[in-house]
Scaffold this motif. Structure first.
Motif, PDB file in Angstrom:
ATOM      1  N   THR A 252      -2.823  20.087 -18.761  1.00 35.81           N
ATOM      2  CA  THR A 252      -3.924  19.130 -18.939  1.00 35.81           C
ATOM      3  C   THR A 252      -5.273  19.850 -18.971  1.00 35.81           C
ATOM      4  O   THR A 252      -6.093  19.596 -19.845  1.00 35.81           O
ATOM      5  N   ILE A 253      -5.462  20.748 -18.007  1.00 32.40           N
ATOM      6  CA  ILE A 253      -6.735  21.469 -17.962  1.00 32.40           C
ATOM      7  C   ILE A 253      -6.928  22.276 -19.249  1.00 32.40           C
ATOM      8  O   ILE A 253      -8.013  22.284 -19.837  1.00 32.40           O
ATOM      9  N   ALA A 254      -5.855  22.935 -19.667  1.00 34.89           N
ATOM     10  CA  ALA A 254      -5.963  23.753 -20.881  1.00 34.89           C
ATOM     11  C   ALA A 254      -6.305  22.880 -22.081  1.00 34.89           C
ATOM     12  O   ALA A 254      -7.084  23.283 -22.951  1.00 34.89           O
ATOM     13  N   ARG A 255      -5.749  21.676 -22.107  1.00 35.64           N
ATOM     14  CA  ARG A 255      -6.049  20.784 -23.227  1.00 35.64           C
ATOM     15  C   ARG A 255      -7.524  20.382 -23.201  1.00 35.64           C
ATOM     16  O   ARG A 255      -8.212  20.397 -24.215  1.00 35.64           O
ATOM     17  N   TYR A 256      -8.001  20.027 -22.014  1.00 35.13           N
ATOM     18  CA  TYR A 256      -9.425  19.683 -21.892  1.00 35.13           C
ATOM     19  C   TYR A 256     -10.302  20.850 -22.318  1.00 35.13           C
ATOM     20  O   TYR A 256     -11.327  20.671 -22.977  1.00 35.13           O
ATOM     21  N   LEU A 257      -9.892  22.037 -21.899  1.00 35.71           N
ATOM     22  CA  LEU A 257     -10.671  23.222 -22.252  1.00 35.71           C
ATOM     23  C   LEU A 257     -10.771  23.331 -23.770  1.00 35.71           C
ATOM     24  O   LEU A 257     -11.841  23.580 -24.322  1.00 35.71           O
ATOM     25  N   MET A 258      -9.648  23.115 -24.436  1.00 33.40           N
ATOM     26  CA  MET A 258      -9.656  23.241 -25.891  1.00 33.40           C
ATOM     27  C   MET A 258     -10.574  22.194 -26.525  1.00 33.40           C
ATOM     28  O   MET A 258     -11.396  22.516 -27.385  1.00 33.40           O
ATOM     29  N   TYR A 259     -10.450  20.943 -26.063  1.00 31.23           N
ATOM     30  CA  TYR A 259     -11.307  19.890 -26.632  1.00 31.23           C
ATOM     31  C   TYR A 259     -12.783  20.227 -26.427  1.00 31.23           C
ATOM     32  O   TYR A 259     -13.580  20.162 -27.361  1.00 31.23           O
ATOM     33  N   ALA A 260     -13.118  20.567 -25.177  1.00 29.34           N
ATOM     34  CA  ALA A 260     -14.524  20.858 -24.868  1.00 29.34           C
ATOM     35  C   ALA A 260     -15.017  22.038 -25.706  1.00 29.34           C
ATOM     36  O   ALA A 260     -16.148  22.039 -26.198  1.00 29.34           O
ATOM     37  N   PHE A 261     -14.117  23.010 -25.871  1.00 28.20           N
ATOM     38  CA  PHE A 261     -14.499  24.215 -26.597  1.00 28.20           C
ATOM     39  C   PHE A 261     -14.761  23.901 -28.071  1.00 28.20           C
ATOM     40  O   PHE A 261     -15.687  24.429 -28.687  1.00 28.20           O
TER      41      PHE A 261
ATOM     42  N   ALA B  20      -4.719  26.364 -28.881  1.00 30.62           N
ATOM     43  CA  ALA B  20      -4.100  25.551 -29.924  1.00 30.62           C
ATOM     44  C   ALA B  20      -2.635  25.933 -30.099  1.00 30.62           C
ATOM     45  O   ALA B  20      -1.776  25.075 -30.281  1.00 30.62           O
ATOM     46  N   LEU B  21      -2.382  27.215 -30.005  1.00 35.04           N
ATOM     47  CA  LEU B  21      -1.009  27.704 -30.131  1.00 35.04           C
ATOM     48  C   LEU B  21      -0.109  27.056 -29.088  1.00 35.04           C
ATOM     49  O   LEU B  21       0.997  26.609 -29.385  1.00 35.04           O
ATOM     50  N   ALA B  22      -0.638  26.974 -27.857  1.00 39.05           N
ATOM     51  CA  ALA B  22       0.145  26.370 -26.784  1.00 39.05           C
ATOM     52  C   ALA B  22       0.408  24.888 -27.060  1.00 39.05           C
ATOM     53  O   ALA B  22       1.378  24.312 -26.572  1.00 39.05           O
ATOM     54  N   GLN B  23      -0.476  24.271 -27.828  1.00 37.68           N
ATOM     55  CA  GLN B  23      -0.277  22.867 -28.176  1.00 37.68           C
ATOM     56  C   GLN B  23       0.763  22.714 -29.285  1.00 37.68           C
ATOM     57  O   GLN B  23       1.556  21.777 -29.290  1.00 37.68           O
ATOM     58  N   LEU B  24       0.703  23.634 -30.230  1.00 44.06           N
ATOM     59  CA  LEU B  24       1.511  23.476 -31.447  1.00 44.06           C
ATOM     60  C   LEU B  24       2.933  23.997 -31.285  1.00 44.06           C
ATOM     61  O   LEU B  24       3.872  23.421 -31.803  1.00 44.06           O
TER      62      LEU B  24
END
Lengths: 153, 392, 254
Positions: free
Chosen positions: B236-245, B299-303
């Motif tokens: 979750t944190i990593a996802r937020y980081l990506m969005y914010a970034f 993004a890689l971790a998401q995909l």
């Protein structure tokens, strides 16, 4: 009312701490703001006097001519009439004040002149300029010119 | 004089020979940014009820506090007269962006962060007070303000007040760091800084850096304490980081695009700078290594479906790169804004001292200090779930 | 005001009073302004401004020298309260002037552009004593301020050395004095002009390129100067309310 504060004692204590802190700040601030702050604007009014207290080093032409009337007369008609004495002679307030026995040194009779009159393309064309080597290779300019009224003497 | 002239190219005003704000002033927005970002992440759990990030809630708050305590130190160290710094509280000039920072800082420290941590930890503080003896008991007693009321109703009130403070805290955190951006963005004499985008860009980069810090710190503390890492939390944190970034990067690119397209009188000067003196720190460090690469990793971790271990490694690396990238961004703003002459006719270079008051050494110390403070804080106020919480 | 005046007289002694009166008298003779003799300096009776005539500047550097002497400006490193720039503008490349200011012009300017195509001129620079000054706006504590008579000054006993004002000045007129760790800048020789003297730089300017003016004095020649010349201020787009008016300023000057 009593019921309202039940189980909120710790919050009241914290609130009291904050109020005490703010009051302490207000009191401390009253003490620490320097006198005269805000009198003329957002600054210490005394700062104006501080800046004014700086000693004057250049006495000013008006002071020089009070004693050196002869030079003043000599200059009056010449091209150097409007140049401040200290432009060439340097700052002499202590001399004018009589505080210093030091006799002001005479300006270098060549270098001083060349500071202004050496030819330079950046200078306004109307300003009298010479190429020193062509005009007079060496020796003081005062051999031919009078510094205080510089047309040929 | 001639030493100073080295590194000068073209014409700069004589009084520009000395660079005014050095690496310490780079640290200042960097550290405040980490504070604001960490707090905003913590608030997510509290206000928006994002359960997944709960394990980092307390750690994020303590991290924010540790960094906030250090935030004014670089400023203090850089002042010509540190002993006069309180003047900013006594006679604050209302038209000065810097003067108001003192109050914003105090507000944020005392009214938001300390209060929220206190309310959240009060039960623990009282329990530790009762469980310990001697000096330690006294310390906790003082922290509890001598009140040992941890009844159901008292804690319920704490929770309500805490919730309210968090709600106030989010705009405060925005204010704190938006404000730092304004300090730079409002300098009309400096085209590199002067931009209404500056507070917004600062704010989003702050959120990015704060989230990245918590992401790294959470993994580090879990490893150090040999606690299990909650992958749902990490994801979750990593996802937020990506969005914010992505938002942050878009804003910065918008700013850049705007500058390139408008190409005002300062553009040639700034463009030249980015391609020469700032090339490494701006293009390589900030944009490529510090932004595009971590966004790509996240993004890689998401995909792609990756193992827990691989994701952990990816997140840690992305987090660290982000922290470097945001530092480079602060550097490029603060130092970059002083490398060109306001005459637009020349450039200077920044030569960092090593051991002087404003040199590299104090900066390193200042960067380590928050972690030392944090180490002390987690000893006094352990952010890890107690055994009973784990069981529940 | 009378109280401070008296204090001040005691402090600075007889000489200043005499020379101030003398200077006033001299000015009165030169400019035909009998009202210029300063009895007591009244803050609200003045609004100081400055004019610089590019066409008259010969780049002798007297002003830079005198300013350093008068105001104890450090010689090294080469910080300056006032400095002179030399411009060389090639007509084929008007946007990229070549500019230099060796040691701020302290030692004058050795010939550099002889025989080269283009226009050349000197531009004396100093604090513009802006009426809506960005440096004053950003000072967090009120250590730099616009005096009621229109001079931007620094309270050196109050300045905390944060350098925000240095960043905010579009003209590069401020620096940190390494001896005091406080900011330093042109005071428009406030200690002189409030005693009826002119600034040190004007005092020694041999061509009268630099002139101090009092906009609140209806008899001051500055009014005629502003009327008779097409003047410009530096970086007008900054809207700083600069009060340093240039005659003959080229568009290439930054």
């Amino acid at each position: 009312m009593r019921h309202f504060f039940e189980h909120k004692e710790h919050l009241v204590r914290m609130a009291v701490l904050f109020v005490v802190g703010i009051l302490a700040f207000v009191v401390f601030r009253e003490i620490m703001v320097p006198a005269g702050f805000g009198e003329y604007g957002h600054f210490r009014a005394g700062a104006l006097d501080d800046v004014r207290a700086h000693p004057v080093k250049y006495a000013g032409q008006a002071t020089c001519v009070q004693c050196h009337t002869d030079i003043a007369e000599q200059r009056a008609q010449g091209k150097h009439a409007h140049i401040g004495c200290e432009a060439c002679h340097g700052p002499l307030a202590t001399h004018a004040e009589g505080k210093s026995d030091e006799v002001p040194t005479k300006p270098d009779p060549r270098a001083t002149c060349l500071r202004c009159h050496t030819q330079n393309v950046t200078k306004p064309k109307t300003f009298p300029q010479i190429v020193p080597a062509e005009h007079s290779a060496e020796g003081p300019c005062t051999a031919c010119h009078q510094a205080h009224s510089p047309s040929l003497s | 004089m001639h030493g100073l002239m080295q590194g000068v190219q073209g014409y700069i005003y004589p009084d520009e020979l000395e660079l005014q704000w050095g690496v310490l002033i780079v640290l200042y927005p960097y550290i405040t940014g980490l504070v604001a970002g960490a707090f905003i992440l913590a608030s997510l759990e509290r206000v928006f009820k994002v359960e997944a990030v709960k394990p980092t809630y307390r750690l994020a708050l303590l991290t924010a506090l540790a960094f906030l305590l250090v935030a004014p130190l670089p400023l203090q160290l850089h002042l010509g007269h540190p002993e006069r710094s309180l003047e900013m509280y006594f006679t604050p000039h209302t038209t000065s962006a810097m003067a108001m920072f003192g109050f914003v800082y105090l507000w944020y420290l005392m009214a938001v962060l300390v209060l929220e941590i206190w309310l959240d930890y009060r039960k623990d503080i009282v329990l530790m007070w009762k469980a310990s003896t001697g000096l330690k008991a006294w310390m906790y007693k003082i922290m509890a303000l001598g009140s040992d009321d941890i009844s159901e109703r008292a804690l319920l009130t704490d929770d309500k007040v805490g919730h309210f403070i968090t709600i106030v805290g989010i705009p405060s955190a925005f204010l704190l760091h938006g404000y730092v951006g304004f300090i730079f963005g409002s300098v009309k004499a400096n085209p590199w800084w002067s931009s209404p985008m500056m507070p917004v860009v600062f704010l989003f980069s702050a959120i990015v850096s704060g989230i990245a810090l918590v992401l790294v710190m959470y993994q580090f503390t879990a490893w150090y304490k040999r606690l299990p890492v909650r992958m749902d939390c990490l994801d979750t944190i990593a996802r937020y980081l990506m969005y914010a970034f992505i938002i942050d990067f878009s804003l910065e690119m918008l700013d850049l695009l705007h500058r390139i397209y408008e190409a005002d009188e300062s553009f040639k000067s700034l463009d030249f700078m980015v391609h020469t003196r700032l090339y490494f720190s701006q293009i390589i460090l900030q944009i490529i290594l510090g932004t595009l690469l971590p966004i790509g990793m996240l993004a890689l971790a998401q995909l792609v479906k990756l193992t827990d271990k691989a994701r952990q490694g990816l997140y840690a690396a992305a987090g660290l790169l982000t922290l470097v990238g945001i530092f480079a961004m602060r550097w490029n703003v603060v130092i970059g804004g002083q490398l060109f002459s306001k005459s637009f006719l020349g450039y200077t270079t920044y030569k960092m001292d090593l051991v002087s008051r404003e040199g590299l050494l104090p900066s390193i110390v200042l960067m380590i200090l928050p972690f030392v403070i944090l180490a002390v804080l987690v000893r006094i106020l352990p952010p890890w779930p107690s055994a009973e919480d784990e069981a529940a | 005001m009378d109280e401070t005046r008296r204090d001040f007289l005691l402090k600075t002694g007889k000489f200043i009073v005499l020379s101030a009166a003398a200077a006033g008298a001299w000015e009165a003779v030169v400019h035909g302004q009998p009202d210029r003799v300063p009895e007591a300096y009244r803050l609200l009776d003045h609004w100081w401004a400055f004019t610089i005539d590019i066409d008259k500047c010969i780049g002798c550097g007297n002003c830079v020298y005198a300013c350093k002497k008068e105001n104890d400006v450090p010689l090294e490193p080469q910080f300056s309260r006032t400095w002179v720039e030399r411009y060389h503008v090639n007509p084929d490349d008007m946007e990229h002037p070549e500019v230099d200011s060796p040691d701020g012009g302290y030692f004058g300017f050795p010939e550099k552009y002889a025989g080269q195509d283009g226009k050349n001129f000197f531009v004396p620079k100093m604090c513009n004593h802006c009426a809506t000054s960005p440096c004053v706006q950003v000072c967090p504590v009120g250590a730099t301020f616009e005096s009621p008579d229109g001079v931007v000054l620094v309270d050196k006993s109050y300045c905390l050395g944060c350098r925000y004002c240095v960043q905010a000045c579009p003209y590069g007129c401020r620096f940190i004095d390494p001896r005091t760790s406080t900011v330093d800048k042109c005071t428009l020789c406030y200690h002189r002009i409030t005693k009826g003297l002119t600034t040190a730089c004007c005092e020694v300017c041999p061509t009268g390129a630099r002139q101090l003016g009092d906009l609140k004095n209806p008899n001051d020649p500055i009014h005629a100067f502003l009327r008779d010349h097409k003047v410009q201020i530096l970086k007008p787009q900054m809207a700083t309310g600069a009060k340093c008016y240039y005659n003959g300023l080229d568009g290439s000057v930054r």
